[in-house]
Design a protein around this motif. Structure first.
Motif, PDB file in Angstrom:
ATOM      1  N   LEU A   8       0.841  -1.133  -0.041  1.00 38.71           N
ATOM      2  CA  LEU A   8      -0.038   0.016   0.151  1.00 38.71           C
ATOM      3  C   LEU A   8       1.067   1.214  -0.154  1.00 38.71           C
ATOM      4  N   ALA A   9       1.735   1.373   0.770  1.00 40.21           N
ATOM      5  CA  ALA A   9       2.747   2.383   0.978  1.00 40.21           C
ATOM      6  C   ALA A   9       3.392   2.676  -0.120  1.00 40.21           C
ATOM      7  N   THR A  10       3.969   1.509  -1.110  1.00 36.54           N
ATOM      8  CA  THR A  10       4.650   1.613  -2.108  1.00 36.54           C
ATOM      9  C   THR A  10       3.829   2.301  -3.496  1.00 36.54           C
ATOM     10  N   ASN A  11       2.479   2.151  -3.191  1.00 35.71           N
ATOM     11  CA  ASN A  11       1.616   2.598  -4.089  1.00 35.71           C
ATOM     12  C   ASN A  11       0.889   3.915  -3.656  1.00 35.71           C
ATOM     13  N   GLY A  12       1.514   4.630  -2.827  1.00 32.76           N
ATOM     14  CA  GLY A  12       0.714   5.791  -2.205  1.00 32.76           C
ATOM     15  C   GLY A  12      -0.496   5.685  -1.811  1.00 32.76           C
ATOM     16  N   LEU A  13      -0.854   4.526  -1.092  1.00 32.60           N
ATOM     17  CA  LEU A  13      -2.196   4.349  -0.486  1.00 32.60           C
ATOM     18  C   LEU A  13      -1.815   4.320   1.334  1.00 32.60           C
ATOM     19  N   THR A  14      -2.310   5.385   1.943  1.00 31.32           N
ATOM     20  CA  THR A  14      -1.826   5.225   3.376  1.00 31.32           C
ATOM     21  C   THR A  14      -3.039   4.797   4.143  1.00 31.32           C
ATOM     22  N   PRO A  15      -3.041   3.484   4.591  1.00 27.94           N
ATOM     23  CA  PRO A  15      -4.321   3.281   5.560  1.00 27.94           C
ATOM     24  C   PRO A  15      -4.527   3.985   6.701  1.00 27.94           C
ATOM     25  N   TYR A  16      -5.913   4.032   7.043  1.00 25.12           N
ATOM     26  CA  TYR A  16      -6.101   5.089   8.401  1.00 25.12           C
ATOM     27  C   TYR A  16      -7.141   4.108   8.985  1.00 25.12           C
ATOM     28  N   ARG A  17      -7.477   4.740  10.146  1.00 23.03           N
ATOM     29  CA  ARG A  17      -8.441   4.012  11.166  1.00 23.03           C
ATOM     30  C   ARG A  17      -9.378   5.042  11.537  1.00 23.03           C
ATOM     31  N   PHE A  18     -10.594   4.580  12.064  1.00 20.74           N
ATOM     32  CA  PHE A  18     -11.745   5.199  12.616  1.00 20.74           C
ATOM     33  C   PHE A  18     -11.589   5.333  14.251  1.00 20.74           C
ATOM     34  N   SER A  19     -12.541   6.205  14.750  1.00 23.50           N
ATOM     35  CA  SER A  19     -12.228   6.065  16.246  1.00 23.50           C
ATOM     36  C   SER A  19     -12.352   4.824  16.856  1.00 23.50           C
ATOM     37  N   PRO A  20     -11.690   4.694  18.038  1.00 16.88           N
ATOM     38  CA  PRO A  20     -11.709   3.320  18.694  1.00 16.88           C
ATOM     39  C   PRO A  20     -12.956   3.184  19.401  1.00 16.88           C
ATOM     40  N   GLU A  21     -13.799   4.206  19.406  1.00 17.96           N
ATOM     41  CA  GLU A  21     -15.244   4.299  19.775  1.00 17.96           C
ATOM     42  C   GLU A  21     -15.897   3.297  19.177  1.00 17.96           C
ATOM     43  N   VAL A  22     -15.696   3.164  17.995  1.00 17.43           N
ATOM     44  CA  VAL A  22     -16.319   2.148  17.024  1.00 17.43           C
ATOM     45  C   VAL A  22     -15.640   1.298  16.274  1.00 17.43           C
ATOM     46  N   SER A  23     -14.453   0.974  17.038  1.00 16.67           N
ATOM     47  CA  SER A  23     -13.404  -0.171  16.292  1.00 16.67           C
ATOM     48  C   SER A  23     -12.998  -1.270  17.300  1.00 16.67           C
ATOM     49  N   ARG A  24     -13.864  -1.486  18.100  1.00 17.63           N
ATOM     50  CA  ARG A  24     -13.449  -2.501  19.161  1.00 17.63           C
ATOM     51  C   ARG A  24     -13.912  -3.859  18.710  1.00 17.63           C
ATOM     52  N   TYR A  25     -13.126  -4.836  18.738  1.00 19.35           N
ATOM     53  CA  TYR A  25     -13.429  -6.206  18.425  1.00 19.35           C
ATOM     54  C   TYR A  25     -12.918  -7.192  19.724  1.00 19.35           C
ATOM     55  N   THR A  26     -13.549  -8.493  19.657  1.00 21.08           N
ATOM     56  CA  THR A  26     -13.164  -9.448  20.389  1.00 21.08           C
ATOM     57  C   THR A  26     -12.701 -10.811  19.579  1.00 21.08           C
ATOM     58  N   MET A  27     -11.633 -11.233  19.983  1.00 19.41           N
ATOM     59  CA  MET A  27     -11.319 -12.452  19.166  1.00 19.41           C
ATOM     60  C   MET A  27     -11.434 -13.902  19.892  1.00 19.41           C
ATOM     61  N   LEU A  28     -12.155 -14.543  19.256  1.00 17.26           N
ATOM     62  CA  LEU A  28     -12.600 -15.906  19.693  1.00 17.26           C
ATOM     63  C   LEU A  28     -11.402 -16.844  19.949  1.00 17.26           C
ATOM     64  N   ARG A  29     -11.258 -17.557  21.105  1.00 15.61           N
ATOM     65  CA  ARG A  29     -10.311 -18.472  21.528  1.00 15.61           C
ATOM     66  C   ARG A  29      -9.957 -19.334  20.343  1.00 15.61           C
TER      67      ARG A  29
END
Length: 301
Positions: free
Chosen positions: A233-254
């Protein structure tokens, strides 16, 4: 021993995480989401709306994750469109998979319920590695992406089967830039381990994924493919970003961890130079497609 050290550091030194990082505030998220033109409206339905879903975000209790969640039966192949409004978001949810039956059942029930409440047009693709080689997550994602693009899905969400979103305002659509969706994960105490992390659950426009030739197909076993993805992505000029942690929480199943790829650092050094030849354009045509009741099943041999 190295894994023990890593776990020790994660638990007792949480400040080592990238606790401060830039993100899109909840109030600005709607303006970042790529909205498509409404399809032909034969029934004079109103367009689905999404801003209220984002702003009226509700947190899901982790202890209810495995409870049965009601949802409407999708079309064969796991495709769903709302009937009471015209969806303006069309998403392919692509899940690399092998031998995780219990997690798959939880994932499908939870995600169909979750996505239908967001009023989007979606289809779930389960990409199943059916061989005896170590698991190749990125290669499975490439197979799913290639089929989804062929079926005219402009938005790809690349999603591990053991991750589940905990915020109803986490819209499962693509943004203007590639988005790291699972930036606030319970396994990391809802901290971001490092700024260039781009795995777990991410969204990317199909044209952006094609521009970087997808992900590398050479990473067998755990590790390396996400870091290479970020570099592409970086090599192709695409910079990833994120949304607020308020809407970005996840849980991982065991789950049982995959064995690490001991050669991953060497492969990382070589991968960027080969990105034009290694990815979407180098997939062998060795798969079958089955339309299951809740998902499209790609079986890769």
């Amino acid at each position: 021993m190295p894994r023990v050290i890593i776990i020790f550091v994660d638990i007792f030194f949480p400040t080592r995480h990238a606790s401060h990082y830039n993100y899109i505030n909840k109030e600005d998220i709607y303006n970042e989401i790529k909205i498509q033109e409404p399809a032909k409206n034969y029934f004079n339905l109103k367009s689905c709306t999404y801003q209220d879903i984002i702003l009226n975000n509700i947190d899901v209790e982790v202890n209810t994750i495995t409870d049965y969640k009601p949802f409407k039966r999708p079309l064969s192949g796991g495709e769903f469109q709302p009937k009471d409004c015209v969806a303006l978001i069309k998403t392919a949810l692509i899940v690399p998979y092998r031998n995780r039956t219990e997690q798959l059942h939880i994932f499908l029930n939870y995600m169909h319920h979750f996505l239908q409440n967001q009023h989007i047009h979606y289809r779930i693709f389960i990409v199943d590695q059916n061989d005896t080689l170590p698991f190749n997550r990125a290669k499975m994602l490439n197979y799913g992406a290639k089929l989804a693009i062929k079926l005219n899905y402009d938005c790809l969400i690349l999603h591990d089967v053991d991750l589940l979103p905990l915020n109803t305002g986490n819209i499962y659509g693509c943004a203007k830039s590639p988005r790291h969706m699972s930036s606030s994960l319970d396994t990391f105490r809802y901290n971001l381990p490092y700024l260039s992390l781009f795995g777990g659950a991410v969204s990317i426009l199909s044209q952006q994924y094609e521009k970087i030739n997808g992900m590398s197909n050479i990473f067998y076993g755990w590790g390396g493919e996400d870091d290479d993805f970020y570099r592409r992505l970086a090599t192709n000029g695409l910079t990833p970003y994120r949304f607020s942690p308020e809407v970005s929480r996840y849980t991982m199943l065991r789950h049982k961890k995959e064995n690490a790829n001991d050669n991953r650092f060497k492969l990382l050094e070589e991968a960027v130079d080969k990105s034009n030849l290694d990815g979407l354009n180098s997939l062998p045509h060795r798969y079958t497609i089955k339309l299951e009741g809740l998902y499209t099943h790609l079986i890769v041999s």
